[in-house]
Design a protein around this motif. Sequence first.
Motif, PDB file in Angstrom:
ATOM      1  N   GLY A 196       0.785  -1.197  -0.056  1.00 39.07           N
ATOM      2  CA  GLY A 196       0.068   0.064   0.057  1.00 39.07           C
ATOM      3  C   GLY A 196       0.802   1.359  -0.001  1.00 39.07           C
ATOM      4  N   ASN A 197       2.225   1.199  -0.294  1.00 38.65           N
ATOM      5  CA  ASN A 197       2.969   2.415  -0.202  1.00 38.65           C
ATOM      6  C   ASN A 197       3.350   2.847  -1.666  1.00 38.65           C
ATOM      7  OD1 ASN A 197       3.468   2.264   2.577  1.00 38.65           O
ATOM      8  ND2 ASN A 197       4.788   0.240   2.175  1.00 38.65           N
ATOM      9  N   ILE A 198       3.518   4.203  -1.964  1.00 37.90           N
ATOM     10  CA  ILE A 198       3.884   4.438  -3.098  1.00 37.90           C
ATOM     11  C   ILE A 198       5.301   4.214  -3.563  1.00 37.90           C
ATOM     12  CG2 ILE A 198       4.433   6.629  -4.402  1.00 37.90           C
ATOM     13  CD1 ILE A 198       1.383   6.136  -4.045  1.00 37.90           C
ATOM     14  N   ASP A 199       5.579   3.505  -4.429  1.00 33.36           N
ATOM     15  CA  ASP A 199       6.590   2.920  -4.978  1.00 33.36           C
ATOM     16  C   ASP A 199       7.309   3.755  -5.990  1.00 33.36           C
ATOM     17  OD1 ASP A 199       9.041   1.530  -5.449  1.00 33.36           O
ATOM     18  OD2 ASP A 199       8.164  -0.498  -5.316  1.00 33.36           O
ATOM     19  N   SER A 200       8.366   4.440  -5.819  1.00 33.46           N
ATOM     20  CA  SER A 200       9.189   5.352  -6.872  1.00 33.46           C
ATOM     21  C   SER A 200      10.071   4.506  -7.567  1.00 33.46           C
ATOM     22  CB  SER A 200       9.940   6.331  -5.937  1.00 33.46           C
ATOM     23  OG  SER A 200      10.745   6.100  -4.938  1.00 33.46           O
ATOM     24  N   THR A 201      10.544   3.408  -7.216  1.00 38.10           N
ATOM     25  CA  THR A 201      11.625   2.792  -8.047  1.00 38.10           C
ATOM     26  C   THR A 201      11.151   2.312  -9.359  1.00 38.10           C
ATOM     27  OG1 THR A 201      11.018   0.479  -7.085  1.00 38.10           O
ATOM     28  CG2 THR A 201      12.577   1.382  -5.727  1.00 38.10           C
ATOM     29  N   LYS A 202       9.710   2.097  -9.423  1.00 36.95           N
ATOM     30  CA  LYS A 202       9.126   1.608 -10.903  1.00 36.95           C
ATOM     31  C   LYS A 202       9.598   0.629 -11.479  1.00 36.95           C
ATOM     32  CE  LYS A 202       8.961   6.691 -11.585  1.00 36.95           C
ATOM     33  NZ  LYS A 202       9.567   7.958 -12.666  1.00 36.95           N
ATOM     34  N   ASP A 203      10.135  -0.273 -10.413  1.00 40.01           N
ATOM     35  CA  ASP A 203      10.588  -1.530 -10.908  1.00 40.01           C
ATOM     36  C   ASP A 203       9.624  -2.749 -11.346  1.00 40.01           C
ATOM     37  OD1 ASP A 203      12.196  -3.940 -11.537  1.00 40.01           O
ATOM     38  OD2 ASP A 203      12.426  -4.380  -9.345  1.00 40.01           O
ATOM     39  N   LEU A 204       9.343  -3.066 -12.609  1.00 34.62           N
ATOM     40  CA  LEU A 204       8.358  -4.168 -12.938  1.00 34.62           C
ATOM     41  C   LEU A 204       9.025  -5.396 -13.437  1.00 34.62           C
ATOM     42  CD1 LEU A 204       5.915  -1.852 -14.995  1.00 34.62           C
ATOM     43  CD2 LEU A 204       5.870  -2.668 -12.665  1.00 34.62           C
ATOM     44  N   GLY A 205      10.485  -5.531 -13.084  1.00 44.00           N
ATOM     45  CA  GLY A 205      11.130  -6.790 -13.412  1.00 44.00           C
ATOM     46  C   GLY A 205      11.930  -6.708 -14.532  1.00 44.00           C
ATOM     47  N   SER A 206      12.504  -7.944 -14.900  1.00 37.60           N
ATOM     48  CA  SER A 206      13.464  -8.229 -15.967  1.00 37.60           C
ATOM     49  C   SER A 206      13.112  -9.345 -16.420  1.00 37.60           C
ATOM     50  CB  SER A 206      14.929  -8.013 -15.675  1.00 37.60           C
ATOM     51  OG  SER A 206      15.279  -8.929 -14.687  1.00 37.60           O
ATOM     52  N   GLU A 207      13.665  -9.808 -17.821  1.00 35.53           N
ATOM     53  CA  GLU A 207      13.506 -10.839 -18.702  1.00 35.53           C
ATOM     54  C   GLU A 207      14.477 -11.207 -19.532  1.00 35.53           C
ATOM     55  OE1 GLU A 207       9.589 -11.393 -20.319  1.00 35.53           O
ATOM     56  OE2 GLU A 207      10.116 -12.545 -21.674  1.00 35.53           O
ATOM     57  N   PHE A 208      15.040 -12.528 -19.506  1.00 37.10           N
ATOM     58  CA  PHE A 208      15.994 -12.981 -20.476  1.00 37.10           C
ATOM     59  C   PHE A 208      15.476 -13.924 -21.439  1.00 37.10           C
ATOM     60  CE2 PHE A 208      18.807 -16.608 -21.715  1.00 37.10           C
ATOM     61  CZ  PHE A 208      19.725 -15.805 -22.571  1.00 37.10           C
ATOM     62  N   ASP A 209      15.483 -13.741 -22.760  1.00 27.83           N
ATOM     63  CA  ASP A 209      14.814 -14.630 -23.795  1.00 27.83           C
ATOM     64  C   ASP A 209      15.764 -15.438 -24.602  1.00 27.83           C
ATOM     65  OD1 ASP A 209      12.262 -13.739 -22.917  1.00 27.83           O
ATOM     66  OD2 ASP A 209      12.332 -12.189 -24.146  1.00 27.83           O
ATOM     67  N   PHE A 210      15.715 -16.498 -25.100  1.00 31.90           N
ATOM     68  CA  PHE A 210      16.400 -17.055 -26.026  1.00 31.90           C
ATOM     69  C   PHE A 210      15.680 -17.675 -27.249  1.00 31.90           C
ATOM     70  CE2 PHE A 210      15.885 -20.777 -23.613  1.00 31.90           C
ATOM     71  CZ  PHE A 210      15.686 -21.879 -24.583  1.00 31.90           C
ATOM     72  N   GLN A 211      16.307 -17.671 -28.471  1.00 35.85           N
ATOM     73  CA  GLN A 211      15.381 -18.404 -29.514  1.00 35.85           C
ATOM     74  C   GLN A 211      16.539 -19.049 -30.482  1.00 35.85           C
ATOM     75  OE1 GLN A 211      12.324 -16.243 -31.259  1.00 35.85           O
ATOM     76  NE2 GLN A 211      12.741 -17.133 -33.419  1.00 35.85           N
ATOM     77  N   TYR A 212      16.293 -20.175 -30.815  1.00 40.21           N
ATOM     78  CA  TYR A 212      17.223 -21.042 -31.752  1.00 40.21           C
ATOM     79  C   TYR A 212      16.439 -21.629 -32.811  1.00 40.21           C
ATOM     80  CZ  TYR A 212      20.474 -24.333 -33.755  1.00 40.21           C
ATOM     81  OH  TYR A 212      21.502 -25.078 -34.366  1.00 40.21           O
ATOM     82  N   THR A 213      17.009 -21.161 -34.127  1.00 39.84           N
ATOM     83  CA  THR A 213      16.111 -21.799 -35.009  1.00 39.84           C
ATOM     84  C   THR A 213      17.126 -22.528 -36.111  1.00 39.84           C
ATOM     85  OG1 THR A 213      15.968 -19.735 -36.401  1.00 39.84           O
ATOM     86  CG2 THR A 213      14.121 -20.451 -35.294  1.00 39.84           C
ATOM     87  N   VAL A 214      16.930 -23.488 -36.759  1.00 38.98           N
ATOM     88  CA  VAL A 214      17.647 -24.287 -37.712  1.00 38.98           C
ATOM     89  C   VAL A 214      16.942 -25.032 -38.773  1.00 38.98           C
ATOM     90  CG1 VAL A 214      17.884 -26.397 -36.174  1.00 38.98           C
ATOM     91  CG2 VAL A 214      19.800 -25.619 -37.666  1.00 38.98           C
TER      92      VAL A 214
END
Length: 163
Positions: A103-121
């Motif tokens: 319920g606190n105001i969060d000034s960090t604004k952090d919504l996370g991170s993501e690592f993606d990979f894709q391999y096609t052959v």
Amino acid sequence: SVYYRFMFDVYIHGFDIGVDYQSLGNAGSDSDRDGFNMPFANLHKYQGFADVFLMSTSGLTDGNKKGLTDFAYLLSYTCETWGKLALAYHVFSSIDEYTDKDGNIDSTKDLGSEFDFQYTVKIPKINNVSALVKGAFYTGGDAAAYSTDVTKYWVGLDYKFGS
């Protein structure tokens, strides 16, 4: 809502190296307006394969008004023999402060991170068939609605009709 995207990309001897920055607008000072709302097809392509922000930041306590920024580092390598490997790392944040799970105001604004990979052959000795393996690893941020980690994998075959 205002949307903008900047991308810088360099291609050298099979390597493609780039950065991508997107801002999907907030509601501004108009509390009756919604922030961004992206179609499904665009989101999976641009904001990571985990589709955490599938339609908006509507999961925030303050509703779909906080906007989203996505800063991504991109790296891929393409080789006729071995196919293509693409990697992406996204850092997500809201444009405006939001109310966190306590319920606190969060000034960090952090919504996370993501690592993606894709391999096609291309599958050897089978015309017009290729294989795909990809994965997404989202690490949750400070916002309660986006604090859960998400992991997804895909395996697929692709057949192209015609010549």
